[in-house]
Design a protein around this motif. Structure first.
Motif, PDB file in Angstrom:
ATOM      1  N   TYR A  36      -9.641   7.775   3.137  1.00 28.96           N
ATOM      2  CA  TYR A  36      -9.311   6.450   3.651  1.00 28.96           C
ATOM      3  C   TYR A  36      -8.874   6.571   5.103  1.00 28.96           C
ATOM      4  O   TYR A  36      -8.280   7.573   5.504  1.00 28.96           O
ATOM      5  CB  TYR A  36      -8.179   5.811   2.842  1.00 28.96           C
ATOM      6  N   GLN A  38      -6.570   4.562   8.012  1.00 28.87           N
ATOM      7  CA  GLN A  38      -5.522   3.546   8.169  1.00 28.87           C
ATOM      8  C   GLN A  38      -5.097   3.461   9.620  1.00 28.87           C
ATOM      9  O   GLN A  38      -4.697   4.459  10.217  1.00 28.87           O
ATOM     10  CB  GLN A  38      -4.310   3.855   7.289  1.00 28.87           C
ATOM     11  N   PRO A  44      -5.059   0.594   4.375  1.00 26.58           N
ATOM     12  CA  PRO A  44      -6.119   1.605   4.397  1.00 26.58           C
ATOM     13  C   PRO A  44      -7.486   0.991   4.100  1.00 26.58           C
ATOM     14  O   PRO A  44      -7.594  -0.078   3.500  1.00 26.58           O
ATOM     15  CB  PRO A  44      -5.700   2.578   3.282  1.00 26.58           C
ATOM     16  N   LEU A  46     -11.415   2.262   2.649  1.00 21.33           N
ATOM     17  CA  LEU A  46     -12.199   3.330   2.018  1.00 21.33           C
ATOM     18  C   LEU A  46     -13.316   3.800   2.948  1.00 21.33           C
ATOM     19  O   LEU A  46     -14.087   2.988   3.456  1.00 21.33           O
ATOM     20  CB  LEU A  46     -12.792   2.833   0.702  1.00 21.33           C
ATOM     21  N   TYR A  49     -16.157   8.373  -0.980  1.00 21.41           N
ATOM     22  CA  TYR A  49     -15.778   8.671  -2.353  1.00 21.41           C
ATOM     23  C   TYR A  49     -16.743   9.714  -2.901  1.00 21.41           C
ATOM     24  O   TYR A  49     -17.783   9.981  -2.289  1.00 21.41           O
ATOM     25  CB  TYR A  49     -15.745   7.408  -3.212  1.00 21.41           C
ATOM     26  N   HIS A  87      -6.303   9.593   5.126  1.00 20.90           N
ATOM     27  CA  HIS A  87      -5.684  10.043   3.888  1.00 20.90           C
ATOM     28  C   HIS A  87      -6.756  10.493   2.906  1.00 20.90           C
ATOM     29  O   HIS A  87      -7.791   9.822   2.775  1.00 20.90           O
ATOM     30  CB  HIS A  87      -4.901   8.909   3.221  1.00 20.90           C
TER      31      HIS A  87
ATOM     32  N   LEU B  45       0.837   7.560   1.538  1.00 18.62           N
ATOM     33  CA  LEU B  45       0.551   6.652   0.440  1.00 18.62           C
ATOM     34  C   LEU B  45       0.985   7.263  -0.890  1.00 18.62           C
ATOM     35  O   LEU B  45       0.850   8.465  -1.105  1.00 18.62           O
ATOM     36  CB  LEU B  45      -0.950   6.360   0.398  1.00 18.62           C
ATOM     37  N   TYR B  95       0.902  -2.277  -1.801  1.00 15.52           N
ATOM     38  CA  TYR B  95      -0.470  -2.762  -1.674  1.00 15.52           C
ATOM     39  C   TYR B  95      -1.077  -3.024  -3.046  1.00 15.52           C
ATOM     40  O   TYR B  95      -0.974  -2.178  -3.960  1.00 15.52           O
ATOM     41  CB  TYR B  95      -1.340  -1.739  -0.962  1.00 15.52           C
ATOM     42  N   TRP B 107     -11.032   5.284  -7.482  1.00 19.75           N
ATOM     43  CA  TRP B 107     -10.833   5.202  -6.037  1.00 19.75           C
ATOM     44  C   TRP B 107     -10.827   3.727  -5.664  1.00 19.75           C
ATOM     45  O   TRP B 107     -11.202   2.866  -6.433  1.00 19.75           O
ATOM     46  CB  TRP B 107     -11.900   5.990  -5.271  1.00 19.75           C
ATOM     47  N   PHE B 108     -10.389   3.445  -4.430  1.00 22.56           N
ATOM     48  CA  PHE B 108      -9.969   2.097  -4.095  1.00 22.56           C
ATOM     49  C   PHE B 108     -10.826   1.511  -2.981  1.00 22.56           C
ATOM     50  O   PHE B 108     -10.762   1.963  -1.843  1.00 22.56           O
ATOM     51  CB  PHE B 108      -8.503   2.128  -3.676  1.00 22.56           C
ATOM     52  N   ASP B 109     -11.609   0.494  -3.317  1.00 23.78           N
ATOM     53  CA  ASP B 109     -12.557  -0.027  -2.333  1.00 23.78           C
ATOM     54  C   ASP B 109     -12.132  -1.319  -1.670  1.00 23.78           C
ATOM     55  O   ASP B 109     -12.865  -1.839  -0.827  1.00 23.78           O
ATOM     56  CB  ASP B 109     -13.955  -0.155  -2.941  1.00 23.78           C
ATOM     57  N   ALA B 110     -10.969  -1.843  -2.040  1.00 23.56           N
ATOM     58  CA  ALA B 110     -10.455  -3.027  -1.340  1.00 23.56           C
ATOM     59  C   ALA B 110      -8.943  -3.038  -1.454  1.00 23.56           C
ATOM     60  O   ALA B 110      -8.399  -2.752  -2.531  1.00 23.56           O
ATOM     61  CB  ALA B 110     -11.040  -4.310  -1.906  1.00 23.56           C
ATOM     62  N   TRP B 111      -8.286  -3.355  -0.363  1.00 20.58           N
ATOM     63  CA  TRP B 111      -6.829  -3.348  -0.284  1.00 20.58           C
ATOM     64  C   TRP B 111      -6.333  -4.697   0.236  1.00 20.58           C
ATOM     65  O   TRP B 111      -6.947  -5.295   1.121  1.00 20.58           O
ATOM     66  CB  TRP B 111      -6.357  -2.258   0.685  1.00 20.58           C
TER      67      TRP B 111
END
Lengths: 107, 121
Positions: A36, A38, A44, A46, A49, A87, B45, B95, B107-111
């Motif tokens: 990620y 930031q 953050p 992406l 992956y 990150h 994080l 978040y 895994w994280f594709d939108a925050w």
């Protein structure tokens, strides 16, 4: 718990240069790693992956590699908008864990 | 466009409780696992808790386990996190995060933009 260690903590790079960031896992996580970006005051975003798959809309200058315990994120030619903190995160096992981050700053 | 809007942060005294909410839009909420990630001031994080799309799978970090509850209302596209017995070390930006799939692709594709929780007397 899988401990993720990023190095260096800070990387000073000139615009146009190549940057290589490292992320090491305390045990094998196969390719279950994400990266990620930031920027200050922002959430953050992406980038990568599966250790090497770029997320939608991420420029080709970002590339990820590695498997097992050692991973790298390479930015082939740094642009002004790339100066940020990066990150890594493993999702091989619970708890999900992040590295401490690498700040890429202008040299 | 995926949008995640957190609310509920603020200044709270140690030992008190807080409920964070996240309003989601722009995607089929039921089809995705959701997570809370926090970031203490100037720090990295930290994953806090995750819930599967149906709510059938839930995990917590040890730092909040036993005093936190994650939940979701799929009819209202909202995610919540209740934290009890708040401590100074809970001070962070929280978040709301969308995962890649309903479960298993963590895994994280939108925050979201985050909501600040400050625990202080």
């Amino acid at each position: 718990e899988i401990v993720m260690t990023q190095s260096p903590a800070t990387l000073s790079v000139s615009p146009g240069e190549r940057a290589t960031l490292s992320c090491r896992a305390s045990q094998s996580i196969s390719s279950t790693l994400a990266w990620y970006q930031q920027k200050p005051g922002q959430a953050p975003r992406l980038l990568i992956y599966g250790a090497s798959t770029r997320a939608t809309g991420i420029p080709a200058r970002f590339s990820g590699s590695g498997s097992g315990t050692y991973f790298t994120l390479t930015i082939s030619s740094l642009q002004s908008e790339d100066f940020a903190t990066y990150h890594c995160q493993q999702y091989n096992d619970w708890p999900l864990t992040f590295g401490g981050g690498t700040k890429v700053e202008i040299k | 466009e995926v949008q995640l809007l957190e609310s509920g942060g603020g200044l709270v005294q140690p030992g008190r409780s807080l409920r964070l909410s996240c309003a989601a839009s722009g995607f089929s909420f039921t089809g995705y696992a959701m997570t809370w990630v926090r970031q203490a001031p100037g720090k990295g994080l930290e994953w806090v808790s995750s819930i599967s799309g149906t709510g059938g799978y839930i995990y917590y970090a040890d730092s909040v386990k036993g005093r936190s509850t994650i939940s979701r209302d799929n009819s209202k596209n909202t995610l919540s996190l209740q934290i009890n017995s708040l401590r100074a070390e809970d001070t962070a930006v929280y978040y709301c995060v969308k995962e890649w799939s309903t479960w298993g692709d963590n895994w994280f594709d939108a925050w979201g933009q985050g909501t600040l929780v400050t625990v202080s007397s």
